[in-house]
Design an enzyme around this catalytic site. Structure first.
Site, PDB file in Angstrom:
ATOM      1  N   LYS A 186      40.960  -3.524   7.257  1.00 25.54           N
ATOM      2  CA  LYS A 186      41.321  -3.292   5.847  1.00 25.54           C
ATOM      3  C   LYS A 186      41.947  -4.415   5.282  1.00 25.54           C
ATOM      4  O   LYS A 186      42.951  -4.848   5.850  1.00 25.54           O
ATOM      5  CB  LYS A 186      42.015  -1.869   5.794  1.00 25.54           C
ATOM      6  N   HIS A 241      45.458   2.722   8.155  1.00 28.48           N
ATOM      7  CA  HIS A 241      44.210   2.346   8.388  1.00 28.48           C
ATOM      8  C   HIS A 241      44.025   1.361   9.232  1.00 28.48           C
ATOM      9  O   HIS A 241      44.886   0.794  10.020  1.00 28.48           O
ATOM     10  CB  HIS A 241      43.630   1.780   6.852  1.00 28.48           C
TER      11      HIS A 241
END
Length: 266
Positions: free
Chosen positions: A158, A154
């Site tokens: 995040k 990600h």
């Protein structure tokens, strides 16, 4: 009658995606746009970022949820739980895409589902939820002699790891083996770890750049490897899945559902 949608985190990237999706959906209407107290967007029109006016102002007043059919929430656990309490009091259903809840948070969501209808999912993507079903099938077939590893990547912003989607993928495999993930998971490896233990599920989390979400589950056996991968290239997939969930909840007054229920995969 169109479904009256409230959106939490209305000034964020996901909030913008949700607002655009609601505006494009003939069976939905934007009812409320929420943002955190102190946010720069408070008081602005919710669609100002599109260069148009909706008549819905971004607010931090949770009382604005009154009259909405459903709140879509992709914020943080503490914010979502505050919204959950107000939705429960007002009888507003919820779609929860927030991840990172502890056991107490998950218990609060379950308790609230006795009074309002809730769809909660680690990932609202239709494709990802199809992958969950494929993983159950693969795990039942590849249940002997195959090692399972889950790799996800990600964007650098995040804050939780592994991702909620990766955990849900592990849960799908464990469920197919009639086990609980907490008894099988290897969350990280460092140093002299010894040989891999049979029947465990390994996780690896990568963070960097602007990757929206890549997930791969590897079934590694003798002489072959099966990989099931999902890659998200645009956040609109989460918004479109959320609107399908909103339609699913229409007319429901209580219950705790997943996207598997929404898509008829259970």
């Amino acid at each position: 009658m169109p479904v009256k949608i409230a959106i939490a985190g209305a000034s964020g990237r996901m909030g913008h995606m949700l607002i655009e999706a609601v505006l494009a959906a003939p069976d939905c209407v934007l009812h409320t746009a929420l943002d955190r107290t102190g946010g720069e967007a408070l008081g602005q029109d919710a669609t100002a970022f599109l260069g148009r006016q909706s008549g819905v102002r971004i607010t931090d007043d949770l009382g604005a949820l009154a009259g909405a059919d459903v709140l879509i929430d992709f914020t943080r656990p503490e914010g979502t739980l505050a919204h959950l309490a107000r939705c429960r009091a007002l009888g507003v259903n919820m779609i929860i895409g927030t991840t990172g809840f502890d056991e107490a948070g998950r218990a609060a969501i379950q308790a609230a589902s006795d009074e309002i209808a809730i769809v909660s999912a680690y990932n609202m993507s239709v494709g990802v939820n199809l992958v969950f079903k494929l993983l159950e099938v693969a795990a039942r077939v590849l249940n002997q002699g195959y090692d399972v590893e889950i790799v996800e990547m990600h964007h650098k912003h995040k804050v939780d790891a592994p991702s909620g989607t990766a955990i849900a993928m592990g849960e799908a495999v464990a469920r197919a083996w009639d086990e609980e993930l907490k008894h099988l998971a290897t969350w990280s490896r460092e140093g002299i770890t010894g040989e891999r233990q049979p029947g465990t599920i390994g996780f690896a989390a990568l963070r960097g750049g602007d990757v929206i979400g890549d997930h791969t589950v590897v079934f590694a056996g003798p002489g072959e490897r099966v990989e099931i991968t999902h890659k998200a290239s645009n956040r609109t997939i989460y918004a479109q899945g959320s609107l399908r969930a909103a339609q699913f909840l229409a007319g429901r007054r209580s219950g705790h559902f997943t996207m598997q229920d929404v898509l008829g995969l259970n």
